[in-house]
Design a protein around this motif. Structure first.
Motif, PDB file in Angstrom:
ATOM      1  N   ASP A  28     -11.782 -17.206  -3.000  1.00 45.36           N
ATOM      2  CA  ASP A  28     -10.931 -18.463  -3.252  1.00 45.36           C
ATOM      3  C   ASP A  28     -10.448 -18.976  -1.701  1.00 45.36           C
ATOM      4  O   ASP A  28      -9.703 -19.824  -1.709  1.00 45.36           O
ATOM      5  N   GLY A  29     -10.868 -18.154  -0.617  1.00 46.08           N
ATOM      6  CA  GLY A  29     -10.680 -18.702   0.597  1.00 46.08           C
ATOM      7  C   GLY A  29      -9.054 -18.126   1.246  1.00 46.08           C
ATOM      8  O   GLY A  29      -8.758 -18.320   2.376  1.00 46.08           O
ATOM      9  N   LEU A  30      -8.724 -17.012   0.282  1.00 51.06           N
ATOM     10  CA  LEU A  30      -7.240 -16.761   0.645  1.00 51.06           C
ATOM     11  C   LEU A  30      -7.556 -15.342   1.379  1.00 51.06           C
ATOM     12  O   LEU A  30      -8.493 -14.796   0.910  1.00 51.06           O
ATOM     13  N   PRO A  31      -6.531 -14.768   2.163  1.00 46.90           N
ATOM     14  CA  PRO A  31      -6.756 -13.669   2.720  1.00 46.90           C
ATOM     15  C   PRO A  31      -6.716 -12.496   1.510  1.00 46.90           C
ATOM     16  O   PRO A  31      -6.310 -12.485   0.625  1.00 46.90           O
ATOM     17  N   LYS A  32      -7.479 -11.465   2.206  1.00 47.37           N
ATOM     18  CA  LYS A  32      -7.811 -10.221   1.248  1.00 47.37           C
ATOM     19  C   LYS A  32      -6.766  -9.201   1.594  1.00 47.37           C
ATOM     20  O   LYS A  32      -6.889  -8.758   2.725  1.00 47.37           O
ATOM     21  N   TYR A  33      -5.773  -8.766   0.691  1.00 52.00           N
ATOM     22  CA  TYR A  33      -5.025  -7.609   1.074  1.00 52.00           C
ATOM     23  C   TYR A  33      -5.185  -6.358   0.390  1.00 52.00           C
ATOM     24  O   TYR A  33      -5.909  -6.361  -0.699  1.00 52.00           O
ATOM     25  N   LYS A  34      -4.552  -5.259   1.061  1.00 52.62           N
ATOM     26  CA  LYS A  34      -4.466  -4.089   0.324  1.00 52.62           C
ATOM     27  C   LYS A  34      -3.085  -3.300   0.419  1.00 52.62           C
ATOM     28  O   LYS A  34      -2.157  -3.793   1.173  1.00 52.62           O
ATOM     29  N   VAL A  35      -2.656  -2.353  -0.184  1.00 52.14           N
ATOM     30  CA  VAL A  35      -1.552  -1.786  -0.094  1.00 52.14           C
ATOM     31  C   VAL A  35      -1.896  -0.583   0.649  1.00 52.14           C
ATOM     32  O   VAL A  35      -2.648   0.427   0.246  1.00 52.14           O
ATOM     33  N   ASP A  36      -1.169  -0.141   1.945  1.00 50.99           N
ATOM     34  CA  ASP A  36      -1.365   0.934   2.466  1.00 50.99           C
ATOM     35  C   ASP A  36      -0.522   2.179   2.109  1.00 50.99           C
ATOM     36  O   ASP A  36       0.289   2.102   0.943  1.00 50.99           O
ATOM     37  N   GLU A  37      -0.795   3.268   2.765  1.00 51.54           N
ATOM     38  CA  GLU A  37      -0.021   4.574   2.245  1.00 51.54           C
ATOM     39  C   GLU A  37       1.420   4.585   2.267  1.00 51.54           C
ATOM     40  O   GLU A  37       1.729   5.276   1.811  1.00 51.54           O
ATOM     41  N   ASN A  38       1.919   3.491   2.801  1.00 51.73           N
ATOM     42  CA  ASN A  38       3.439   3.632   2.935  1.00 51.73           C
ATOM     43  C   ASN A  38       3.964   2.498   1.788  1.00 51.73           C
ATOM     44  O   ASN A  38       5.254   2.053   1.766  1.00 51.73           O
ATOM     45  N   GLY A  39       2.992   1.818   1.022  1.00 55.26           N
ATOM     46  CA  GLY A  39       3.392   0.826   0.017  1.00 55.26           C
ATOM     47  C   GLY A  39       3.570  -0.629   0.493  1.00 55.26           C
ATOM     48  O   GLY A  39       3.950  -1.346  -0.162  1.00 55.26           O
ATOM     49  N   ASN A  40       3.029  -0.732   1.894  1.00 50.98           N
ATOM     50  CA  ASN A  40       3.054  -2.045   2.319  1.00 50.98           C
ATOM     51  C   ASN A  40       1.786  -2.889   2.135  1.00 50.98           C
ATOM     52  O   ASN A  40       0.739  -2.333   1.963  1.00 50.98           O
ATOM     53  N   LYS A  41       2.062  -4.283   2.041  1.00 50.69           N
ATOM     54  CA  LYS A  41       1.021  -5.085   1.609  1.00 50.69           C
ATOM     55  C   LYS A  41       0.366  -5.602   3.188  1.00 50.69           C
ATOM     56  O   LYS A  41       1.186  -5.985   4.118  1.00 50.69           O
ATOM     57  N   VAL A  42      -0.827  -5.230   3.596  1.00 53.16           N
ATOM     58  CA  VAL A  42      -1.611  -5.549   4.580  1.00 53.16           C
ATOM     59  C   VAL A  42      -2.849  -6.151   4.355  1.00 53.16           C
ATOM     60  O   VAL A  42      -3.208  -6.115   3.354  1.00 53.16           O
ATOM     61  N   LEU A  43      -3.353  -6.857   5.535  1.00 55.66           N
ATOM     62  CA  LEU A  43      -4.728  -7.424   5.343  1.00 55.66           C
ATOM     63  C   LEU A  43      -5.716  -6.387   5.116  1.00 55.66           C
ATOM     64  O   LEU A  43      -5.589  -5.106   5.805  1.00 55.66           O
ATOM     65  N   ALA A  44      -6.653  -6.634   4.088  1.00 54.78           N
ATOM     66  CA  ALA A  44      -7.522  -5.560   4.053  1.00 54.78           C
ATOM     67  C   ALA A  44      -8.465  -5.123   5.115  1.00 54.78           C
ATOM     68  O   ALA A  44      -8.960  -4.126   5.196  1.00 54.78           O
ATOM     69  N   GLU A  45      -9.034  -6.253   5.462  1.00 50.86           N
ATOM     70  CA  GLU A  45      -9.990  -6.260   6.837  1.00 50.86           C
ATOM     71  C   GLU A  45      -9.526  -7.280   7.713  1.00 50.86           C
ATOM     72  O   GLU A  45      -9.619  -8.481   7.613  1.00 50.86           O
ATOM     73  N   PRO A  46      -8.735  -6.762   8.627  1.00 48.28           N
ATOM     74  CA  PRO A  46      -8.009  -7.898   9.551  1.00 48.28           C
ATOM     75  C   PRO A  46      -8.949  -8.548  10.702  1.00 48.28           C
ATOM     76  O   PRO A  46      -8.886  -9.708  10.973  1.00 48.28           O
ATOM     77  N   TYR A  47     -10.267  -7.815  10.814  1.00 47.65           N
ATOM     78  CA  TYR A  47     -11.172  -8.431  11.705  1.00 47.65           C
ATOM     79  C   TYR A  47     -12.666  -8.335  11.137  1.00 47.65           C
ATOM     80  O   TYR A  47     -13.284  -7.455  10.894  1.00 47.65           O
TER      81      TYR A  47
END
Length: 410
Positions: free
Chosen positions: A284-303
């Protein structure tokens, strides 16, 4: 031979500027094993044979590119002024079923027996493609302790090392074209201060590329044959692919490319200033996110390498005052396989003589002979023989696991 393996953790403050060729690996995906068993073996057994013709072949590349330029003037410039990266840190999810059948292998470390003591691996083909760039230390590995995307290790490398032109090849990609035929394209672009992006495309029908490959928009000059890059479509539906077709064909993105040191400097300046425009996006052209070990929403693949190339292409007018298509070119090759799937692996292995041209004569002959004995169509059934035996029976083949139309005999 001094082989240097570094991790993203260890590479924070390198004492020297590394030169030549890197393989990017991941601890999570057998990276340390691959570094030891595949890369170190390549350095010890294949590289000494490559050294015998390395300089002469590099000189041939320069001549084909139109002669020496300000960036690449001699064979040593490939090693000191360019970094060649073979990307091999992926999880191989498409390859999982075959890996489970054959053994605990990543796709790029899957061994094919050459003889009783030697194997050949998919990664060897990518490393042989970059043979003109291998410095005195041999091929070096970057084994990342955590995933940051397909371009992540390249970004990490340039955080601390001088920015150079780069050439990137996916570790599971194989080309029928020899390096001496492909590298003049990259060399010509590196020697032209107005060229900043170069990609390799392959002709495929819209039905084949749809929803599977990134498609390159190209504008081909009929007189020179030069293909200018006009845009990208990532895994388009077949209707879009058909609209992008030229004479009935699309140009699928192989994932091999070059970016100039000037582009790399711009990207790194942004990242070092806290701006990231090359993160992985979804369909959809939007960033892909994941939840890290601390429960934070972060970019799935930053680069991501595809996003880095797209972004560089888009920014050429702002960065350098040139049209995007004028600063970017595409090399169209005839034959290429992404061997992340068993069907493609079989197609490659069954036609191995087309793909083994980057190896020294002795190694090439061993590869051709070994694959001829182990990759066949028997009784109209395609199969790959991973056993120690050179010959297998029809019964063994028919009883072997069938993956994507190919029997895997183990």
């Amino acid at each position: 031979m001094n082989i240097q393996s570094i991790s993203a953790q260890d590479s924070c403050c390198p004492k020297t500027s590394f030169k030549g060729m890197y393989v990017t690996l991941s601890e999570k995906n057998l990276g340390k094993n691959i570094s030891r068993e595949v890369v170190d073996t390549f350095n010890a057994k294949i590289l000494p044979k490559i050294r015998m013709t390395q300089a002469a072949e590099a000189d041939e590349v320069i001549l084909k590119a139109g002669g020496a330029g300000k960036v690449i003037a001699n064979s040593e410039d490939f090693k000191s002024k360019v970094d060649f990266f073979a990307l091999a840190a992926g999880s191989g999810s498409r390859f999982a079923k075959l890996a489970q059948t054959v053994g605990n292998y990543n796709k790029i470390s899957l061994p094919f027996k050459l003889n009783k003591t030697d194997d050949i691996h998919m990664l060897d083909f990518a490393m042989a493609m970059g043979k003109h760039f291998i410095g005195d230390e041999g091929v070096k590995t970057i084994v990342a302790p955590f995933a940051t995307g397909s371009f992540g290790d390249i970004v990490e490398n340039f955080r601390h090392n001088p920015v150079k032109d780069i050439v990137v090849c996916c570790g599971d990609n194989v080309f029928a074209d020899k390096a001496t035929d492909m590298m003049p394209f990259f060399t010509r672009l590196m020697n032209n201060p107005n060229k900043h992006v170069g990609l390799v495309g392959v002709k495929r029908t819209p039905e084949v590329v749809a929803e599977r490959f990134g498609v390159l928009g190209v504008e081909i000059d009929k007189e020179s044959g030069i293909a200018k890059l006009t845009g990208f479509e990532e895994k388009p539906p077949v209707e879009v692919a058909r609209k992008m077709a030229v004479d009935g064909y699309n140009f699928a993105n192989t994932g091999m490319f070059t970016l100039s040191k000037d582009v790399m400097a711009k990207i790194m300046d942004e990242i070092n200033n806290g701006v990231n425009n090359i993160y992985k996006r979804g369909g959809d052209g939007l960033p892909k996110y994941k939840v890290d070990e601390n429960g934070n929403k972060v970019l799935a693949e930053p680069y991501d390498f595809a996003e880095a190339v797209k972004y560089a292409h888009k920014m050429l007018p702002e960065w350098f005052g040139i049209e995007s298509k004028e600063g970017s070119e595409v090399l169209i090759v005839d034959k290429w396989e992404d061997v992340g799937e068993p069907e493609a692996l079989y197609a490659f292995a069954n036609d191995i003589k087309q793909y083994s041209g980057n190896f020294p004569k002795e190694v090439k002959e061993n590869i051709n002979n070994a694959f001829e004995k182990r990759v066949h169509v028997k009784d109209e059934t395609p199969y790959i023989n991973f056993t120690d035996a050179e010959n297998v029976s029809s019964e063994q083949i028919n009883n072997a696991p069938l993956i994507e139309g190919v029997h895997i005999v183990v």
